[in-house]
Design a protein around this motif. Structure first.
Motif, PDB file in Angstrom:
ATOM      1  N   TYR A 123       1.145  -1.002  -0.017  1.00  0.00           N
ATOM      2  CA  TYR A 123      -0.021  -0.039   0.110  1.00  0.00           C
ATOM      3  C   TYR A 123       0.890   1.289   0.035  1.00  0.00           C
ATOM      4  CZ  TYR A 123      -4.126   2.739   1.544  1.00  0.00           C
ATOM      5  OH  TYR A 123      -5.204   3.647   1.860  1.00  0.00           O
ATOM      6  N   TYR A 167      -0.875  -1.188  -4.487  1.00  0.00           N
ATOM      7  CA  TYR A 167      -2.231  -0.139  -4.415  1.00  0.00           C
ATOM      8  C   TYR A 167      -1.647   1.359  -4.319  1.00  0.00           C
ATOM      9  CZ  TYR A 167      -6.911   1.492  -2.610  1.00  0.00           C
ATOM     10  OH  TYR A 167      -8.152   1.831  -2.479  1.00  0.00           O
ATOM     11  N   GLU A 169      -2.424   5.047  -3.494  1.00  0.00           N
ATOM     12  CA  GLU A 169      -3.548   5.598  -2.851  1.00  0.00           C
ATOM     13  C   GLU A 169      -3.372   7.160  -2.574  1.00  0.00           C
ATOM     14  OE1 GLU A 169      -6.454   6.459  -1.598  1.00  0.00           O
ATOM     15  OE2 GLU A 169      -6.549   4.539  -0.348  1.00  0.00           O
ATOM     16  N   GLY A 197      -6.503   4.463  -6.362  1.00  0.00           N
ATOM     17  CA  GLY A 197      -7.597   5.070  -5.532  1.00  0.00           C
ATOM     18  C   GLY A 197      -7.427   6.458  -5.144  1.00  0.00           C
ATOM     19  N   ILE A 200     -11.138  10.007  -7.287  1.00  0.00           N
ATOM     20  CA  ILE A 200     -11.676   9.838  -8.757  1.00  0.00           C
ATOM     21  C   ILE A 200     -12.855  10.402  -8.631  1.00  0.00           C
ATOM     22  CG2 ILE A 200     -11.883   8.364 -10.379  1.00  0.00           C
ATOM     23  CD1 ILE A 200      -9.727   6.485  -9.450  1.00  0.00           C
ATOM     24  N   VAL A 218     -10.587   2.173  -7.564  1.00  0.00           N
ATOM     25  CA  VAL A 218     -11.227   2.522  -6.602  1.00  0.00           C
ATOM     26  C   VAL A 218     -12.023   3.835  -6.355  1.00  0.00           C
ATOM     27  CG1 VAL A 218     -11.621   2.092  -3.931  1.00  0.00           C
ATOM     28  CG2 VAL A 218      -9.800   0.873  -5.223  1.00  0.00           C
ATOM     29  N   VAL A 219     -13.291   3.841  -6.185  1.00  0.00           N
ATOM     30  CA  VAL A 219     -14.034   5.165  -5.852  1.00  0.00           C
ATOM     31  C   VAL A 219     -14.980   4.881  -4.773  1.00  0.00           C
ATOM     32  CG1 VAL A 219     -15.792   6.336  -7.033  1.00  0.00           C
ATOM     33  CG2 VAL A 219     -14.064   5.298  -8.535  1.00  0.00           C
ATOM     34  N   GLY A 220     -15.017   5.915  -4.108  1.00  0.00           N
ATOM     35  CA  GLY A 220     -15.614   6.052  -2.662  1.00  0.00           C
ATOM     36  C   GLY A 220     -16.456   7.214  -2.292  1.00  0.00           C
ATOM     37  N   ASN A 221     -15.582   8.345  -2.036  1.00  0.00           N
ATOM     38  CA  ASN A 221     -16.066   9.631  -1.562  1.00  0.00           C
ATOM     39  C   ASN A 221     -17.048  10.179  -2.490  1.00  0.00           C
ATOM     40  OD1 ASN A 221     -15.701  12.477  -0.671  1.00  0.00           O
ATOM     41  ND2 ASN A 221     -14.818  11.422   0.814  1.00  0.00           N
TER      42      ASN A 221
HETATM   43  C1  1GP Z   1      -9.550   5.684  -0.565  1.00  0.00           C
HETATM   44  O1  1GP Z   1      -9.051   4.844  -2.744  1.00  0.00           O
HETATM   45  C2  1GP Z   1     -10.069   4.933  -1.811  1.00  0.00           C
HETATM   46  O2  1GP Z   1      -9.066   4.929   0.362  1.00  0.00           O
HETATM   47  C3  1GP Z   1     -11.026   5.806  -2.494  1.00  0.00           C
HETATM   48  O3  1GP Z   1     -10.844   7.039  -2.697  1.00  0.00           O
HETATM   49  O4  1GP Z   1     -13.046   8.017  -1.314  1.00  0.00           O
HETATM   50  O5  1GP Z   1     -11.427   9.443  -3.050  1.00  0.00           O
HETATM   51  O6  1GP Z   1     -12.789   7.587  -3.965  1.00  0.00           O
HETATM   52  P1  1GP Z   1     -12.283   8.284  -2.588  1.00  0.00           P
END
Ligand code: 1GP
Length: 245
Positions: A123, A167, A169, A197, A200, A218-221
């Motif tokens: 990581y 990964y 990050e 990630g 994005i 990876v997409v989260g926020n």
């Molecule tokens: C965070 O890589 C991830 O650990 C995803 O990032 O929340 O900015 O999409 P975001």
């Protein structure tokens, strides 16, 4: 085996679910959207989980979706037998022994007990334009975004140590995602799958990052604010597959 799916010769999309940031309604909406958008993986975890929702979140996704659930742990206690696999992370961009091996020693017996697939993952935290939660919590300095050579050397060391994934990050909610130059340089030098990630937010960005060499995005926020963007991002990842076919 989840790792075989991660190694597939195609671009794949993971949706990161932070259990503390989801309500029952928003999680149900996200799982429905993810089903229609045909995402490849759910990642579940967070740097700082204060609510008791980790296990419940995994259970809910497993009950309502066939998409594999992979734990993306923020600490050694984020382990669940209900998940399909866990990214066994070592923060190799940092020099804090607690996140290189300390948390892993505590987690290892729990993971053995849970009997879930364990995927050793190098990581690397990359500067995303502001101090990330991960950087703060782990008290580590991210790799500068304009130093691809450091990211390459670190990724190579990770692969040589036996890590099965790398990964990159930029940190959740990063202002700048990892640069395409860095992604291309790392991809050229490693043979294990590359996950990217952090920050994005659009389909265009996802496609650029895939074309630069990322295997899994990876997409989260952004999906917490605008879940409807999932379809656009998923289509972009699929479009990148057509380019590489
Ligand atoms: C965070 O890589 C991830 O650990 C995803 O990032 O929340 O900015 O999409 P975001």
């Amino acid at each position: 085996m989840i790792y075989q799916q991660m190694k597939a010769e195609k671009k794949q999309l993971a949706v990161l679910v932070d259990p503390d940031r989801q309500t029952v309604e928003s999680l149900s909406q996200l799982v429905d959207l993810a089903r229609n958008a045909r995402i490849d993986f759910f990642f579940v975890g967070g740097s700082l989980l204060l609510e008791d929702r980790f296990e419940k979140t995994i259970t809910y996704i497993k009950e309502h979706s066939k998409t594999p659930v992979i734990i993306f742990p923020g600490n050694s206690y984020q382990v669940s037998a209900k998940a399909d696999a866990i990214l066994f992370l070592s923060l190799i961009s940092g020099r804090n022994p607690e996140y290189l091996i300390g948390q892993q020693v505590i987690a290892a017996p729990l993971i053995k007990e849970a009997k879930i697939e364990t995927i050793p993952t190098g990581y690397l935290l990359i500067d995303g334009g502001r101090i990330s939660t991960t950087s703060y919590i782990t008290q580590t300095v991210p790799i500068p975004n304009d130093k691809p050579d450091i990211a390459v050397a670190t990724s190579l060391a990770g692969e040589m140590l036996g890590m099965k994934l790398i990964y990159l990050e930029a940190g959740s909610g990063a202002e700048k995602s990892v640069s395409t130059e860095m992604i291309t340089a790392v991809k050229k030098n490693i043979s294990v799958p590359l996950i990217v990630g952090g920050g994005i937010r659009t389909g265009e960005q996802a496609e650029e990052i895939c074309n630069a060499g990322a295997d899994i995005i990876v997409v989260g926020n952004i999906l917490e604010k605008k879940p409807e963007l999932l379809m656009e991002i998923s289509l972009a990842v699929h479009a990148a597959n057509k380019v590489t076919e």
